[in-house]
Design an enzyme around this catalytic site. Structure first.
Site, PDB file in Angstrom:
ATOM      1  N   GLN A   1     -23.258 -51.200  12.700  1.00  0.00           N
ATOM      2  CA  GLN A   1     -24.119 -50.710  13.694  1.00  0.00           C
ATOM      3  C   GLN A   1     -25.319 -51.408  14.081  1.00  0.00           C
ATOM      4  O   GLN A   1     -25.995 -51.142  14.782  1.00  0.00           O
ATOM      5  CB  GLN A   1     -24.625 -48.960  13.014  1.00  0.00           C
ATOM      6  CG  GLN A   1     -23.666 -48.357  12.832  1.00  0.00           C
ATOM      7  CD  GLN A   1     -24.140 -46.899  12.099  1.00  0.00           C
ATOM      8  OE1 GLN A   1     -24.576 -46.042  12.495  1.00  0.00           O
ATOM      9  NE2 GLN A   1     -23.819 -47.053  10.489  1.00  0.00           N
TER      10      GLN A   1
ATOM     11  N   VAL B   1     -27.389 -54.625  15.109  1.00  0.00           N
ATOM     12  CA  VAL B   1     -27.380 -55.450  16.273  1.00  0.00           C
ATOM     13  C   VAL B   1     -27.884 -56.851  15.715  1.00  0.00           C
ATOM     14  O   VAL B   1     -27.865 -58.025  16.466  1.00  0.00           O
ATOM     15  CB  VAL B   1     -28.422 -55.176  17.385  1.00  0.00           C
ATOM     16  CG1 VAL B   1     -27.998 -53.751  17.915  1.00  0.00           C
ATOM     17  CG2 VAL B   1     -29.659 -55.049  17.104  1.00  0.00           C
TER      18      VAL B   1
ATOM     19  N   HIS C   1     -23.146 -51.177  18.243  1.00  0.00           N
ATOM     20  CA  HIS C   1     -24.182 -50.935  18.890  1.00  0.00           C
ATOM     21  C   HIS C   1     -24.854 -52.209  19.560  1.00  0.00           C
ATOM     22  O   HIS C   1     -26.112 -52.000  20.221  1.00  0.00           O
ATOM     23  CB  HIS C   1     -25.267 -50.242  18.049  1.00  0.00           C
ATOM     24  CG  HIS C   1     -24.859 -48.970  17.711  1.00  0.00           C
ATOM     25  ND1 HIS C   1     -25.570 -48.169  16.476  1.00  0.00           N
ATOM     26  CD2 HIS C   1     -24.076 -47.993  18.301  1.00  0.00           C
ATOM     27  CE1 HIS C   1     -25.100 -47.120  16.461  1.00  0.00           C
ATOM     28  NE2 HIS C   1     -24.019 -46.831  17.482  1.00  0.00           N
TER      29      HIS C   1
ATOM     30  N   GLY D   1     -25.456 -48.594   3.409  1.00  0.00           N
ATOM     31  CA  GLY D   1     -27.035 -48.581   4.110  1.00  0.00           C
ATOM     32  C   GLY D   1     -26.927 -47.919   5.209  1.00  0.00           C
ATOM     33  O   GLY D   1     -27.686 -48.299   6.446  1.00  0.00           O
TER      34      GLY D   1
ATOM     35  N   SER E   1     -27.487 -43.987   7.256  1.00  0.00           N
ATOM     36  CA  SER E   1     -28.171 -42.353   7.223  1.00  0.00           C
ATOM     37  C   SER E   1     -26.800 -41.614   7.816  1.00  0.00           C
ATOM     38  O   SER E   1     -26.962 -40.432   7.481  1.00  0.00           O
ATOM     39  CB  SER E   1     -29.275 -42.291   7.802  1.00  0.00           C
ATOM     40  OG  SER E   1     -29.217 -42.630   9.169  1.00  0.00           O
TER      41      SER E   1
HETATM   42  P1  OAD Z   1     -30.928 -45.445   9.303  1.00  0.00           P
HETATM   43  O1  OAD Z   1     -32.357 -46.257   9.496  1.00  0.00           O
HETATM   44  O2  OAD Z   1     -30.782 -44.424   9.986  1.00  0.00           O
HETATM   45  O3  OAD Z   1     -30.718 -45.416   7.970  1.00  0.00           O
HETATM   46  C1  OAD Z   1     -30.812 -46.696   6.887  1.00  0.00           C
HETATM   47  C2  OAD Z   1     -29.913 -46.284   5.598  1.00  0.00           C
HETATM   48  O4  OAD Z   1     -30.183 -47.276   4.683  1.00  0.00           O
HETATM   49  C3  OAD Z   1     -30.838 -44.847   4.724  1.00  0.00           C
HETATM   50  O5  OAD Z   1     -29.508 -44.189   4.499  1.00  0.00           O
HETATM   51  C4  OAD Z   1     -31.088 -45.563   3.590  1.00  0.00           C
HETATM   52  O6  OAD Z   1     -31.431 -44.675   2.511  1.00  0.00           O
HETATM   53  C5  OAD Z   1     -30.536 -46.750   3.519  1.00  0.00           C
HETATM   54  N1  OAD Z   1     -31.300 -47.775   2.972  1.00  0.00           N
HETATM   55  C6  OAD Z   1     -32.490 -48.383   2.953  1.00  0.00           C
HETATM   56  N2  OAD Z   1     -32.879 -49.405   2.143  1.00  0.00           N
HETATM   57  C7  OAD Z   1     -31.528 -49.667   1.595  1.00  0.00           C
HETATM   58  C8  OAD Z   1     -31.202 -50.797   0.823  1.00  0.00           C
HETATM   59  N3  OAD Z   1     -32.125 -51.774   0.491  1.00  0.00           N
HETATM   60  N4  OAD Z   1     -29.876 -50.878   0.506  1.00  0.00           N
HETATM   61  C9  OAD Z   1     -28.975 -49.990   1.100  1.00  0.00           C
HETATM   62  N5  OAD Z   1     -29.422 -48.943   1.783  1.00  0.00           N
HETATM   63  C10 OAD Z   1     -30.831 -48.538   2.009  1.00  0.00           C
HETATM   64  O7  OAD Z   1     -30.240 -46.851  10.011  1.00  0.00           O
HETATM   65  P2  OAD Z   1     -28.647 -46.557  10.791  1.00  0.00           P
HETATM   66  O8  OAD Z   1     -27.935 -45.560   9.808  1.00  0.00           O
HETATM   67  O9  OAD Z   1     -28.048 -48.054  10.378  1.00  0.00           O
HETATM   68  O10 OAD Z   1     -28.855 -47.278  16.826  1.00  0.00           O
HETATM   69  O11 OAD Z   1     -28.982 -46.152  11.912  1.00  0.00           O
HETATM   70  C11 OAD Z   1     -27.864 -45.831  12.835  1.00  0.00           C
HETATM   71  C12 OAD Z   1     -28.554 -46.248  14.341  1.00  0.00           C
HETATM   72  O12 OAD Z   1     -29.407 -45.410  14.552  1.00  0.00           O
HETATM   73  C13 OAD Z   1     -28.797 -47.715  14.551  1.00  0.00           C
HETATM   74  O13 OAD Z   1     -27.770 -48.219  14.723  1.00  0.00           O
HETATM   75  C14 OAD Z   1     -29.718 -47.514  15.671  1.00  0.00           C
HETATM   76  C15 OAD Z   1     -30.450 -46.144  15.103  1.00  0.00           C
HETATM   77  O14 OAD Z   1     -31.088 -45.480  16.155  1.00  0.00           O
HETATM   78  C16 OAD Z   1     -29.101 -47.490  18.166  1.00  0.00           C
HETATM   79  O15 OAD Z   1     -30.410 -48.111  18.179  1.00  0.00           O
HETATM   80  C17 OAD Z   1     -28.308 -47.133  19.076  1.00  0.00           C
END
Ligand code: OAD
Length: 239
Positions: free
Chosen positions: A86, A88, A104, A170, A172
């Protein structure tokens, strides 16, 4: 060769210094996503949108792949590793992963506002208002905004259909349709989530949860998977 499919999110790049989106230090604490990551935002205030993504591009330029990105490259020694991200950023590619599908979009690319298939490499350059594609329209960031289609979904589902192992790292799992991919692997596949704060959906869905940060948890899981191949440990269903 068995197939490992990786679904990665912002957490895998957190320890490279790139902010995640959600949580107390997340990007969406400092910005309203409606103001910078939607077609409506682009129509209302393109300068703000460009500035937001120009900043993201500069942060990516300053970041380096970490031990988690690198471990996934090592995994290619013994597995067909298919990364669906996901993110970029280009940290998977810069680490050396050979198959990376971006759901994305990609921050280092721009897309024509007249023809979505007209895409150019920006490298580290900003996009400014007035930067026009060869068709004469404004370049926009090559990012899938909220409310837009995710064209790579079909290919992602096809990749997952042949998964023997699924690593969800990593993320959510808050953003659909991408999040649905965590639940698309065949029944027989081994599922592992690596996240210090794994989403509840994963805990309900027959995943092994490694509650560690990516730079600790991913190399650990990769070592186990490589060892399983070396030992032909079929009881763990990895090879
Ligand atoms: P999120 O910011 O929603 O979630 C980040 C996840 O990473 C959470 O579950 C944290 O617990 C976990 N995390 C944090 N630090 C970590 C580490 N050091 N090691 C492992 N995990 C860790 O990010 P995404 O799920 O990627 O889309 O978000 C999905 C989409 O929402 C993105 O692609 C973006 C955003 O809005 C668009 O912009 C279209």
């Amino acid at each position: 060769m068995k197939r490992v499919v990786v679904l990665s999110g912002a957490g895998i790049s957190a320890e490279s210094g790139l902010q995640t989106f959600r949580g107390t230090d997340g990007l969406w604490e400092g910005y309203r996503l409606e103001d910078v990551a939607t077609p409506q935002a682009w129509a209302a205030n393109p300068a703000l949108v460009l500035d937001f993504y120009n900043q993201r591009r500069r942060a990516v330029r300053a970041a380096e792949p970490n031990a988690a990105h690198r471990a996934l490259v090592e995994l290619e020694q013994a597995y067909d590793v298919q990364i669906i991200t996901q993110n970029v950023d280009d940290l998977h590619e810069r680490a050396g992963s050979t198959s990376v599908l971006h759901l994305h979009g990609q921050i280092r690319q721009a897309r024509s506002t007249r023809n979505a298939s007209l895409i150019t490499d920006l490298g580290d350059r900003d996009i400014q208002l007035g930067d026009h594609c060869p068709l004469g329209s404004q370049w926009r960031p090559h990012i899938v905004w909220f409310g837009e289609m995710v064209p790579a979904m079909e290919e992602a589902v096809e990749i997952l259909a042949d998964a023997d192992v699924l690593l969800v790292i990593g993320t959510s799992l808050q953003v659909y349709p991408a999040a649905s991919l965590a639940f698309e692997a065949p029944r027989r596949a081994r599922r592992i989530a690596i996240n210090p704060d794994a989403p509840r959906e994963v805990q309900r869905a027959d995943f092994e949860v490694v509650a560690a940060t990516a730079t600790i948890g991913v190399p650990e899981v990769v070592r186990t998977l490589l060892k399983a191949v070396a030992n032909h440990d079929c009881t763990r269903c990895t090879h």
